[in-house]
Design a protein around this motif. Structure first.
Motif, PDB file in Angstrom:
ATOM      1  N   VAL A   1       5.735  -3.156   6.801  1.00  8.99           N
ATOM      2  CA  VAL A   1       5.705  -1.429   7.657  1.00  8.99           C
ATOM      3  C   VAL A   1       6.919  -0.973   6.341  1.00  8.99           C
ATOM      4  CG1 VAL A   1       7.864  -1.393   8.560  1.00  8.99           C
ATOM      5  CG2 VAL A   1       6.566  -2.595   9.747  1.00  8.99           C
ATOM      6  N   ALA A   2       7.250  -1.393   5.533  1.00  9.80           N
ATOM      7  CA  ALA A   2       7.729  -0.816   4.132  1.00  9.80           C
ATOM      8  C   ALA A   2       6.845   0.325   3.518  1.00  9.80           C
ATOM      9  CB  ALA A   2       8.252  -1.380   2.779  1.00  9.80           C
ATOM     10  N   ASN A   3       5.461   0.090   3.533  1.00 12.77           N
ATOM     11  CA  ASN A   3       4.535   0.674   2.984  1.00 12.77           C
ATOM     12  C   ASN A   3       3.796   2.381   3.734  1.00 12.77           C
ATOM     13  OD1 ASN A   3       2.113   1.183   0.901  1.00 12.77           O
ATOM     14  ND2 ASN A   3       1.617  -0.752   0.925  1.00 12.77           N
ATOM     15  N   ILE A   4       4.047   1.247   5.071  1.00 14.44           N
ATOM     16  CA  ILE A   4       3.844   2.756   6.171  1.00 14.44           C
ATOM     17  C   ILE A   4       5.248   3.378   5.912  1.00 14.44           C
ATOM     18  CG2 ILE A   4       3.729   3.171   8.335  1.00 14.44           C
ATOM     19  CD1 ILE A   4       2.303   0.170   9.386  1.00 14.44           C
ATOM     20  N   ILE A   5       6.417   3.304   5.900  1.00 17.29           N
ATOM     21  CA  ILE A   5       7.309   4.158   5.993  1.00 17.29           C
ATOM     22  C   ILE A   5       7.265   5.065   4.461  1.00 17.29           C
ATOM     23  CG2 ILE A   5       9.863   4.232   5.268  1.00 17.29           C
ATOM     24  CD1 ILE A   5       9.943   1.916   7.096  1.00 17.29           C
ATOM     25  N   HIS A   6       6.407   4.461   3.111  1.00 17.70           N
ATOM     26  CA  HIS A   6       6.467   5.283   2.156  1.00 17.70           C
ATOM     27  C   HIS A   6       4.967   6.446   1.918  1.00 17.70           C
ATOM     28  CE1 HIS A   6       6.112   5.857  -2.285  1.00 17.70           C
ATOM     29  NE2 HIS A   6       4.447   5.899  -1.913  1.00 17.70           N
ATOM     30  N   ASN A   7       4.066   5.697   2.861  1.00 19.95           N
ATOM     31  CA  ASN A   7       3.234   6.148   3.513  1.00 19.95           C
ATOM     32  C   ASN A   7       3.260   7.830   3.618  1.00 19.95           C
ATOM     33  OD1 ASN A   7       1.299   5.497   1.621  1.00 19.95           O
ATOM     34  ND2 ASN A   7       0.856   3.890   2.881  1.00 19.95           N
ATOM     35  N   LEU A   8       4.647   8.187   5.300  1.00 20.55           N
ATOM     36  CA  LEU A   8       4.664   8.953   5.960  1.00 20.55           C
ATOM     37  C   LEU A   8       5.727   9.936   5.409  1.00 20.55           C
ATOM     38  CD1 LEU A   8       5.063   7.314   9.278  1.00 20.55           C
ATOM     39  CD2 LEU A   8       3.003   8.427   8.273  1.00 20.55           C
ATOM     40  N   SER A   9       6.461   9.242   4.355  1.00 17.45           N
ATOM     41  CA  SER A   9       7.423   9.868   3.449  1.00 17.45           C
ATOM     42  C   SER A   9       7.032  10.860   2.503  1.00 17.45           C
ATOM     43  CB  SER A   9       8.089   8.827   2.630  1.00 17.45           C
ATOM     44  OG  SER A   9       7.692   8.932   1.498  1.00 17.45           O
ATOM     45  N   LYS A  10       8.019  12.098   1.702  1.00 15.45           N
ATOM     46  CA  LYS A  10       7.373  12.845   1.155  1.00 15.45           C
ATOM     47  C   LYS A  10       6.942  12.244  -0.507  1.00 15.45           C
ATOM     48  CE  LYS A  10      12.730  13.756   0.401  1.00 15.45           C
ATOM     49  NZ  LYS A  10      13.688  14.919   0.761  1.00 15.45           N
ATOM     50  N   ARG A  11       6.871  10.642  -0.783  1.00 16.09           N
ATOM     51  CA  ARG A  11       7.480  10.142  -2.054  1.00 16.09           C
ATOM     52  C   ARG A  11       5.697   9.481  -1.869  1.00 16.09           C
ATOM     53  NH1 ARG A  11      11.998   9.305  -4.693  1.00 16.09           N
ATOM     54  NH2 ARG A  11      13.928  10.340  -3.159  1.00 16.09           N
ATOM     55  N   SER A  12       4.903   9.663  -0.759  1.00 17.44           N
ATOM     56  CA  SER A  12       4.165   9.421  -0.801  1.00 17.44           C
ATOM     57  C   SER A  12       3.073   9.008  -1.406  1.00 17.44           C
ATOM     58  CB  SER A  12       2.909   9.985   0.653  1.00 17.44           C
ATOM     59  OG  SER A  12       2.602  10.664   0.565  1.00 17.44           O
ATOM     60  N   ASN A  13       3.349  10.433  -2.296  1.00 18.52           N
ATOM     61  CA  ASN A  13       1.874  10.851  -3.913  1.00 18.52           C
ATOM     62  C   ASN A  13       2.452   9.837  -4.862  1.00 18.52           C
ATOM     63  OD1 ASN A  13       4.296  12.409  -3.383  1.00 18.52           O
ATOM     64  ND2 ASN A  13       2.809  14.306  -5.397  1.00 18.52           N
ATOM     65  N   LYS A  14       3.745   9.346  -4.360  1.00 13.82           N
ATOM     66  CA  LYS A  14       4.373   8.932  -5.634  1.00 13.82           C
ATOM     67  C   LYS A  14       4.255   7.615  -5.716  1.00 13.82           C
ATOM     68  CE  LYS A  14       5.158  12.596  -8.181  1.00 13.82           C
ATOM     69  NZ  LYS A  14       5.411  13.199  -8.697  1.00 13.82           N
ATOM     70  N   PRO A  15       5.055   6.419  -7.120  1.00 13.18           N
ATOM     71  CA  PRO A  15       4.790   4.899  -6.836  1.00 13.18           C
ATOM     72  C   PRO A  15       5.194   4.221  -5.570  1.00 13.18           C
ATOM     73  CG  PRO A  15       5.129   5.501  -8.970  1.00 13.18           C
ATOM     74  CD  PRO A  15       5.419   6.912  -7.849  1.00 13.18           C
ATOM     75  N   PHE A  16       4.291   3.079  -5.022  1.00 11.76           N
ATOM     76  CA  PHE A  16       5.455   2.770  -4.448  1.00 11.76           C
ATOM     77  C   PHE A  16       5.096   0.815  -4.341  1.00 11.76           C
ATOM     78  CE2 PHE A  16       4.839  -0.799  -1.155  1.00 11.76           C
ATOM     79  CZ  PHE A  16       5.781  -1.110  -0.327  1.00 11.76           C
TER      80      PHE A  16
END
Length: 457
Positions: free
Chosen positions: A178-193
């Motif tokens: 779920v945390a990964n999904i949130i990151h991928n849907l965010s404006k930070r998706s092209n930055k590191p997770f």
């Protein structure tokens, strides 16, 4: 595609003027002489925009716009009014009108307003389609039960923000996913997770792993090293097993959340970072706060938004979907043809309590696929599961008895289990069972539950 415009105007002359203005732009024009005609035409011809006169006999503009919005609230309505009706025009804006024009209408302004209204309509449709696509995608990965639809809605609400998030859930419920999904849907998706699992790092190393260190900060620090918070700069960091943070590291992390600055070990120079923090825990972190095991100020900072993932046993309607999904994955991994699964086998899966949640279900089905050579997964392929104590058949576990006796039996077992877990600390038992102290004592006496030498409180 030719866009459709519905002109609602009681004056035939005005309708003709508006028609000629718009026909030059290749719009398909429909006309209505009053509100009732408009309401009849609207659902049949489905215009892309409505031009509506306010002052009409019978059903006036206010009533007409109300009825149009009931049929399809997305269609923009442009109100045409005389100079003296400005207050009424403002009222229509509150009712959802896109814009209003004052008579006599200027051709240029009318054309621009209609064009922008249609552009807005298409943009709304694209956004709606995108949301629908996201919903379907998330349901495909997370499940479509009511419990997970609520989680999906929360994910969509918070993903585009920079809120710090706490994700709570039992082991195996998919907190990292779920945390990964949130990151991928965010404006930070092209930055590191970046994920840091606190349970896998010795407590003495957590600080250096999070914040980094300078050369010479301690024995063995022969070069500068960036911490995970710096590595995640611009992106998202997931701090898993949040409850394992020591008080000292909690204090330093609070400074990061508040000021977005870190101090590597051995350095007096602050480093500015821009990172979104998501924390995950399989505990009720609020209980840790109440018990003073976790800083309340850090909890409030990290928990700007809290997502609680339901255990699999509370959403059994998702089990058939995930069972088939995990079977497909396992077949691909083990190079087997896609297997089907019997309905009675699905029922066995539904009856399990799944303490390991989705992770356990995935492993069970992976093993079942390995055992199966018949094109189907049958109950016999879950023999290892059925033999588990938790898979006692319903006939053995729940013999037929009066419902009142069954409830009493279950209530007694729950009380006895809670008394055992909390060593007969009645204050904690009452809190866990959410009953008052007096009710607990009454139940203990009623069910003749003995205290075998423990001190009750």
């Amino acid at each position: 595609m030719i866009n459709k415009v519905l002109i609602v105007e009681d004056s035939k002359t005005t309708r003709l003027i508006l028609r000629r203005m718009l026909e030059k732009e290749a719009y398909a024009i429909y006309e209505a002489a009053n509100g009732i005609e408009a309401i009849n035409i609207f659902p049949k011809d489905k215009p892309d925009v409505v031009i509506l006169d306010l002052n009409m006999p019978g059903m006036d503009g206010i009533q007409t716009i109300n009825e149009i919005k009931k049929i399809d609230a997305s269609i923009p309505v442009i109100v045409v009014t005389s100079q003296g009706d400005m207050s009424t025009a403002v009222e229509t804006m509150k009712l959802g009108a896109y814009d209003f024009l004052v008579k006599p209408v200027e051709a240029g302004k009318l054309i621009v307003t209609v064009k922008r209204a249609i552009e807005k309509l298409y943009l709304q449709k694209e956004i709606s389609s995108l949301h629908e696509s996201v919903d379907k995608s998330l349901e495909w990965t997370l499940g479509s039960s009511n419990a997970m639809k609520k989680v999906i809605e929360q994910i969509k609400q918070v993903a585009q923000s920079d809120f710090s998030i706490i994700i709570q859930g039992e082991t195996g419920t998919g907190k990292t996913f779920v945390a990964n999904i949130i990151h991928n849907l965010s404006k930070r998706s092209n930055k590191p997770f970046i994920k840091i699992d606190l349970s896998a790092i010795p407590e003495t190393l957590v600080e250096s792993e999070l914040f980094g260190y300078e050369k010479g900060a301690f024995t063995g620090a022969i070069v500068n090293k960036s911490g995970f918070l710096k590595i995640a700069d611009g992106g998202t960091i997931l701090i898993d097993e949040l409850e394992n943070l020591s008080p000292m590291v909690q204090s330093k992390l609070l400074s990061v959340v508040e000021n977005m600055t870190i101090y590597p070990l051995g350095s007096k120079k602050p480093i500015t970072v821009d990172v979104r923090i998501i924390a995950a825990t399989n505990k009720d972190i609020k209980s840790n706060v109440i018990e003073k095991k976790f800083r309340d100020d850090l909890f409030y900072r990290l928990g700007e938004f809290i997502i609680s993932l339901p255990p699999l046993r509370s959403r059994v309607e998702d089990i058939p979907f995930f069972a088939k999904k995990f079977i497909i994955d396992a077949c691909s991994e083990l190079n087997k043809g896609i297997l089907d699964i019997d309905e009675d086998t699905i029922e066995i899966l539904k009856r399990h309590t799944w303490p390991g949640n989705l992770r356990e279900l995935k492993n069970v089905l992976r093993r079942a696929v390995l055992f199966s050579n018949e094109g189907r997964i049958k109950s016999e392929h879950l023999k290892f599961l059925i033999e588990d104590k938790e898979y006692i058949s319903y006939n053995d576990l729940y013999p037929i008895m009066p419902l009142k006796d069954a409830i009493s039996s279950l209530e007694k077992k729950l009380i006895m289990k809670a008394l055992e877990i909390y060593n007969w600390n009645k204050t904690k038992v009452s809190a866990a069972l959410q009953i008052d102290h007096k009710t607990l004592n009454t139940k203990i006496k009623e069910y003749q539950i003995n205290n075998h030498g423990n001190n009750s409180q």
